[in-house]
Design a protein around this motif. Structure first.
Motif, PDB file in Angstrom:
ATOM      1  N   PRO A   2       1.718  13.969  -1.482  1.00 56.39           N
ATOM      2  CA  PRO A   2       0.497  13.748  -2.443  1.00 56.39           C
ATOM      3  C   PRO A   2       1.139  13.136  -3.821  1.00 56.39           C
ATOM      4  N   ARG A  26      -4.182   2.594   3.877  1.00 53.50           N
ATOM      5  CA  ARG A  26      -4.691   3.186   2.743  1.00 53.50           C
ATOM      6  C   ARG A  26      -5.277   2.193   1.842  1.00 53.50           C
ATOM      7  N   ALA A  80       6.777   9.096   0.658  1.00 52.16           N
ATOM      8  CA  ALA A  80       5.673   8.413  -0.181  1.00 52.16           C
ATOM      9  C   ALA A  80       4.394   8.937   0.712  1.00 52.16           C
ATOM     10  N   GLY A 132       0.595  -1.212   0.058  1.00 51.44           N
ATOM     11  CA  GLY A 132       0.023  -0.094  -0.032  1.00 51.44           C
ATOM     12  C   GLY A 132       0.884   1.434  -0.096  1.00 51.44           C
TER      13      GLY A 132
HETATM   14  N1  ATP Z   1       0.568   9.709  -2.457  1.00 48.00           N
HETATM   15  C1  ATP Z   1      -0.447   9.230  -2.136  1.00 48.00           C
HETATM   16  N2  ATP Z   1      -1.132   9.873  -1.027  1.00 48.00           N
HETATM   17  C2  ATP Z   1      -2.587   9.212  -0.817  1.00 48.00           C
HETATM   18  N3  ATP Z   1      -3.147   7.961  -1.025  1.00 48.00           N
HETATM   19  C3  ATP Z   1      -2.221   7.440  -2.163  1.00 48.00           C
HETATM   20  C4  ATP Z   1      -1.021   7.850  -2.328  1.00 48.00           C
HETATM   21  N4  ATP Z   1      -0.353   6.994  -3.195  1.00 48.00           N
HETATM   22  C5  ATP Z   1      -1.365   5.888  -3.352  1.00 48.00           C
HETATM   23  N5  ATP Z   1      -2.477   6.087  -2.739  1.00 48.00           N
HETATM   24  C6  ATP Z   1      -3.738   5.325  -2.523  1.00 48.00           C
HETATM   25  O1  ATP Z   1      -3.394   4.470  -1.408  1.00 48.00           O
HETATM   26  C7  ATP Z   1      -3.654   3.109  -1.928  1.00 48.00           C
HETATM   27  C8  ATP Z   1      -2.447   2.109  -2.413  1.00 48.00           C
HETATM   28  O2  ATP Z   1      -1.754   2.947  -3.444  1.00 48.00           O
HETATM   29  P1  ATP Z   1      -1.204   1.467  -4.505  1.00 48.00           P
HETATM   30  O3  ATP Z   1      -2.038   0.438  -4.905  1.00 48.00           O
HETATM   31  O4  ATP Z   1      -0.490   2.344  -5.535  1.00 48.00           O
HETATM   32  O5  ATP Z   1      -0.153   0.825  -3.334  1.00 48.00           O
HETATM   33  P2  ATP Z   1       0.798  -0.382  -3.605  1.00 48.00           P
HETATM   34  O6  ATP Z   1       2.177  -0.075  -3.051  1.00 48.00           O
HETATM   35  O7  ATP Z   1       0.763  -0.811  -5.224  1.00 48.00           O
HETATM   36  O8  ATP Z   1       0.111  -1.538  -2.963  1.00 48.00           O
HETATM   37  P3  ATP Z   1       0.389  -3.291  -2.865  1.00 48.00           P
HETATM   38  O9  ATP Z   1       1.546  -3.362  -2.283  1.00 48.00           O
HETATM   39  O10 ATP Z   1      -0.974  -3.567  -2.353  1.00 48.00           O
HETATM   40  O11 ATP Z   1       0.258  -3.538  -4.494  1.00 48.00           O
HETATM   41  C9  ATP Z   1      -4.789   3.320  -3.272  1.00 48.00           C
HETATM   42  O12 ATP Z   1      -5.818   3.661  -2.831  1.00 48.00           O
HETATM   43  C10 ATP Z   1      -4.074   4.671  -3.711  1.00 48.00           C
HETATM   44  O13 ATP Z   1      -5.116   5.395  -4.528  1.00 48.00           O
END
Ligand code: ATP
Ligand code: MG
Length: 206
Positions: free
Chosen positions: A190, A146, A187, A14
């Motif tokens: 925004p 998140r 991270a 996340g």
């Molecule tokens: N900079 C940010 N600020 C706030 N929310 C965010 C930000 N970046 C991503 N998100 C939100 O956080 C959530 C997780 O993001 P994302 O799926 O890109 O993470 P991930 O690292 O790919 O997770 P995973 O490990 O589960 O694959 C999503 O709902 C996304 O919209």
């Protein structure tokens, strides 16, 4: 013979990897680059089958060593079938997780000897190493919150928070050990700010 680029994204669950990868893909495609997106564990038919095996909540008995070797097996197929040929064809390969995830999750998270992970993966990766790795640095508790309810929990995501904290600390240590390759990104900022920072850096290496 390598003429493309290999970019990887790392961070706890996340942390925003998939979000940033999509933004970077769009940025590079708009500039006319040929971009190949992939993810670990997965990226090929066989690798996705191994991914399903590892992440299936029904397979709770998987031993940590078995898990580590399965990840490496999935990676070997991914390297052979997608990553290596794409780099050699001059494309930009962006991968959602790579070997650093094995060190962070199987090593720091589950306690498998880091040298053992290095040995097994040396065989799997066939000399391929990322040109740049973006570590999306965010408090793991914030990151997990998140994404709660976003995709439904799999076996790894049901683990307790202290596991994710060990993984996070592992990433921090690796970023200090390999400062030339691993770029730490705040991270918690925004999405668009993170994306601009990544794009600026990418412009300097292309
Ligand atoms: N900079 C940010 N600020 C706030 N929310 C965010 C930000 N970046 C991503 N998100 C939100 O956080 C959530 C997780 O993001 P994302 O799926 O890109 O993470 P991930 O690292 O790919 O997770 P995973 O490990 O589960 O694959 C999503 O709902 C996304 O919209
Ligand atoms: Mg993701």
């Amino acid at each position: 013979m390598k003429n493309g680029k290999f970019i990887t994204f790392e961070g706890t669950d996340g942390s925003g990897k998939t979000t940033q990868i999509k933004l970077l893909e769009e940025y590079l495609k708009n500039k006319g680059y040929e971009v190949v997106l992939s993810r670990e564990p997965g990226g090929t038919k066989v690798s996705e089958l191994i991914r399903d095996l590892i992440l299936d909540p029904a397979n709770t008995e998987i031993d940590p060593l078995t898990e580590m070797i399965l990840y490496a097996a999935s990676r070997a197929q991914h390297i052979a079938q997608i990553i290596k040929p794409s780099i050699e064809a001059g494309k930009i390969v962006i991968c959602d997780r790579f070997v650093d995830s094995s060190y962070a999750y199987q090593g720091f998270g589950r306690g498998i000897d880091l040298r053992l992970i290095a040995d097994v993966n040396r065989v799997a990766i066939d000399g391929i190493s990322p040109d740049i790795t973006f570590f999306l640095d965010i408090d793991p508790e914030t990151a997990i919150k998140r994404r709660i309810n976003a995709t439904g929990a799999d076996r790894i995501e049901q683990e307790k928070l202290d596991f994710h904290k060990r993984v996070y600390e592992g990433y921090k240590k690796m970023s200090l050990l390999f400062p030339d390759r691993i770029m730490t990104i705040d991270a918690e900022k925004p999405m668009d700010e993170i994306s601009s920072q990544i794009n600026e850096y990418i412009d300097t290496i292309l």
